[in-house]
Design a protein around this motif. Structure first.
Motif: not given
Lengths: 373, 312
Positions: A101-108, A53-57, A115-121
């Motif tokens: 590939g796991l992408q965690i966006p900057p605003n996670f 797995m590659v990670v884009l944090n 309390g908003r929907n935190a998205q991860v791709q």
């Protein structure tokens, strides 16, 4: 004097000597099945573990690192590298360096705390469906657990409202060798035994010794049975070896009784040998015998439920599978080995195999003409 | 003992054996001759019940070979062209196998094995694998195997093909011995000298039986001895040179070389003197000329030529 099995003892005597004197035939009977067994047993292990797995944090917070740890802790994934962009992540998958590939966006973390929907791709390489579905299930599981525990924390409840507690019977570790190896035994036995008898009568035809047998008062039942019995013995030795390998090399325990298993094996091998004899009554030379045997062997690999579950097959393949002895043997073997079934549970399978065997044997004795040309 | 009546075998459109009729009496040695592919083996296979005749019938000791196949099996022994043996088995084991196949067991089997070993002089190779035997020994073993049940008729399909002359002669000695004991022998062969030793011969050519009878009778046939002709043997030096010269001589019908001599079929009118003169013309002054009877080969050549003539 008309004895139905006239000449049986002579053929039996000769056939045992011929088989035991011919190390090449013995080698080709025993060696490929062992290799096939070991190869199939290891290669067909589709327990998916530690996928690259590659990670884009892009978030780089404690929370985001915790999430990555959650993925790794499932044992399904392992981090092979960090990437700096989505393009780089896609390239890593395309080049086969990673499946996931796991992408965690900057605003996670910000979304999470707000309390908003935190998205991860999650990008999954779908080229291997087994790997992809395993990865997908695990990824969804991780997201579901995270969500549920956060909700629990917010509501103040300690326990899940509903909890399913699955218990897996018979193969608790869900090891795929347990599923595959009994099937491999069925397929490997078929290949070795069918070829062996298919060749034996054809070889006599090629050498001219068949003519010599035909001018003698030998009965066709005597001939067929005399040809079959030595190979039945060899087949049983081979089956015992394969079962031993299954037990000791692949650590597949035999839940049911060994005698039930061997009862199934005897009847199954009898069936296969009769099939081989049927081929040899038709084939004029060894090449033809090989090709005709393949016609029976190939469907047994694909339609017997050895690899693919039969229930999901189109009806035509399901129907073909119902005609194959291997199908019944594999079902029987899995039931006895994995589920500890007794013969009382699976007597129909034994009856069907015995019926097929007797019918094939009778067919080849009746089909066999004591004439040439 | 053996009787064929219009025996015919067709493979599709090809007629391998065409209305063949003959009889073989008990105790005789029947030599069956013909070129490769003429139908010899097909006839044997029909007589052994291995092939179904397309037409006609054949009987052995009064039993129809097609309808009473099982009945005749105990009466006949068959030694096929290839001396079909189990190569993996030793001489002893091959004999034991065939003995059991014919229902022998226990002391009877061992006794019969000993008899056959003595008969075919197989003692030195008793425990050698058949694969390691030379052609002559393979043939002896194959014959011993074919005799295990004391058949009254023995079929031998080219028993001497590819074996050395000593083994060939020994085989024939054995065959005469069997014949004197009352066994009927049916032998196919290519060798004319073997044909000469048979009590009866049949010649098959292009699927048809051309002639059948005792060798001496065949040699008296008119087609072999055309009217107003005689056969001469001319022995001289430089026989090939002489042959060319003799062929030019008027009245010479055929001239063939046999080793140091030539065999001539000439008009009655051709004198010894004219032959000597012709030979002297090419420098051959010494020649020994004597009248001879036709050989079986002459018989078959004459008959084949006549039949080919008819066919065209």
């Amino acid at each position: 004097m008309k004895l139905p099995f006239r000449g049986f003892n002579a053929i039996l005597y000769k056939e045992f000597l011929v088989v035991l004197r011919d190390p090449l035939t013995l080698f080709f009977m025993f060696f490929p099945p062992l290799i096939e067994m070991i190869a199939f047993g290891y290669a067909l292990d589709n327990d998916v573990k530690h996928m690259a797995m590659v990670v884009l944090n892009e978030d780089r917070t404690v929370e985001s690192r915790q999430l990555i740890d959650r993925f790794v802790n499932t044992q399904t994934f392992r981090v092979v590298g960090e990437v700096q962009s989505v393009d780089e992540m896609a390239a890593a998958i395309r080049q086969g360096k990673a499946y996931i590939g796991l992408q965690i966006p900057p605003n996670f973390t910000r979304d999470l705390h707000a309390g908003r929907n935190a998205q991860v791709q999650v990008l999954i390489d779908g080229s291997s469906s087994t790997i992809a579905s395993s990865a997908l299930n695990t990824a969804l599981g991780v997201s579901f657990r995270e969500s549920v525990f956060r909700l629990l924390g917010e509501t103040g409840r300690r326990e899940l409202p509903v909890e399913v507690r699955p218990q897996i019977l018979f193969n608790p570790a869900m090891r795929s060798p347990n599923f595959f190896v009994p099937g491999v035994i069925g397929v490997v036995l078929q290949i070795a035994t069918t070829f062996a008898t298919a060749m034996s009568l054809v070889r006599e035809r090629e050498r001219g010794t068949l003519e010599q047998l035909l001018v003698s008062p030998l009965s066709r039942w005597g001939l067929m049975l005399g040809k079959l019995v030595p190979y039945l013995c060899i087949g049983m030795v081979m089956a015992s070896g394969l079962i031993a390998i299954m037990n000791w090399l692949f650590h597949v325990p035999i839940a049911g009784s060994l005698s039930a298993l061997f009862a199934g094996i005897v009847v199954y091998i009898f069936c296969l040998l009769s099939l081989g004899l049927l081929v040899s009554t038709r084939a004029q030379n060894q090449i033809q015998a090989l090709q005709m045997s393949m016609v029976f062997i190939m469907p047994s690999v694909f339609f017997s439920g050895f690899i693919f579950p039969r229930e999901t097959m189109p009806w035509i393949f399901y129907a073909i599978g119902s005609l194959l002895p291997t199908t019944y043997f594999i079902e029987l073997a899995r039931a006895v080995i994995l589920r500890g079934a007794s013969l009382a549970d699976f007597w129909q399978h034994l009856v069907i195999l015995a019926g097929m065997g007797l019918a094939l044997f009778a067919l080849c004795a009746l089909r066999f003409r004591k004439k040439i040309g | 003992m053996i009787a064929c009546e219009n025996l015919t075998k067709k493979f599709g459109h090809f007629t391998a054996v065409d209305h063949v009729s003959f009889t073989v009496s008990k105790g005789s040695i029947f030599g069956f001759l013909g070129p490769n592919g003429s139908g010899k083996s097909t006839v044997i296979r029909m007589l052994c019940g291995l092939l179904e005749p397309s037409q006609g019938r054949a009987t052995i000791a009064g039993h129809d070979v097609a309808r009473e196949t099982e009945r005749i099996k105990s009466l006949i022994g068959y030694m096929s062209q290839k001396f079909s043996l189990y190569d993996e088995l030793t001489v002893h084991e091959n004999l034991m196998f065939y003995g059991r196949l014919y229902g022998l067991s226990g002391a009877g089997l061992l006794q019969r094995r000993d008899e056959l070993v003595a008969l075919a002089h197989l003692e030195p190779y008793l425990h050698r694998r058949a694969a390691l035997l030379s052609g002559g020994w393979r043939q002896r073993l194959a014959m011993a195997c074919a005799l295990v049940h004391k058949p009254s008729v023995l079929f031998l399909d080219e028993p001497t093909a590819g074996i050395d002359p000593v083994a060939r002669r020994e085989l024939w000695d054995l065959l005469f011995e069997f014949s004197s004991m009352g066994m009927t022998l049916f032998v196919t062969t290519h060798y004319m000298d073997e044909a000469e030793r048979c009590s009866h011969v049949g010649y098959i050519h292009m699927s048809k039986l051309v002639v059948c009878g005792e060798p001496d009778d065949l040699k008296q046939l008119p087609v072999v001895n055309p009217p107003e002709s005689k056969r001469l043997d001319v022995t001289c030096d430089h026989v090939t040179v002489g042959l060319q010269a003799i062929r030019q001589l008027p009245g010479v019908r055929t001239a063939t070389v046999f080793g140091q001599s030539m065999h001539l079929l000439v008009d009655e009118s051709v004198s010894e003197q004219s032959i000597r003169e012709r030979l002297a013309g090419v420098g051959i002054h010494q020649a020994d000329i004597r009248p001879i009877a036709p050989s079986l080969e002459d018989v078959f050549v004459a008959l084949t030529n006549r039949n080919d003539g008819d066919g065209r």
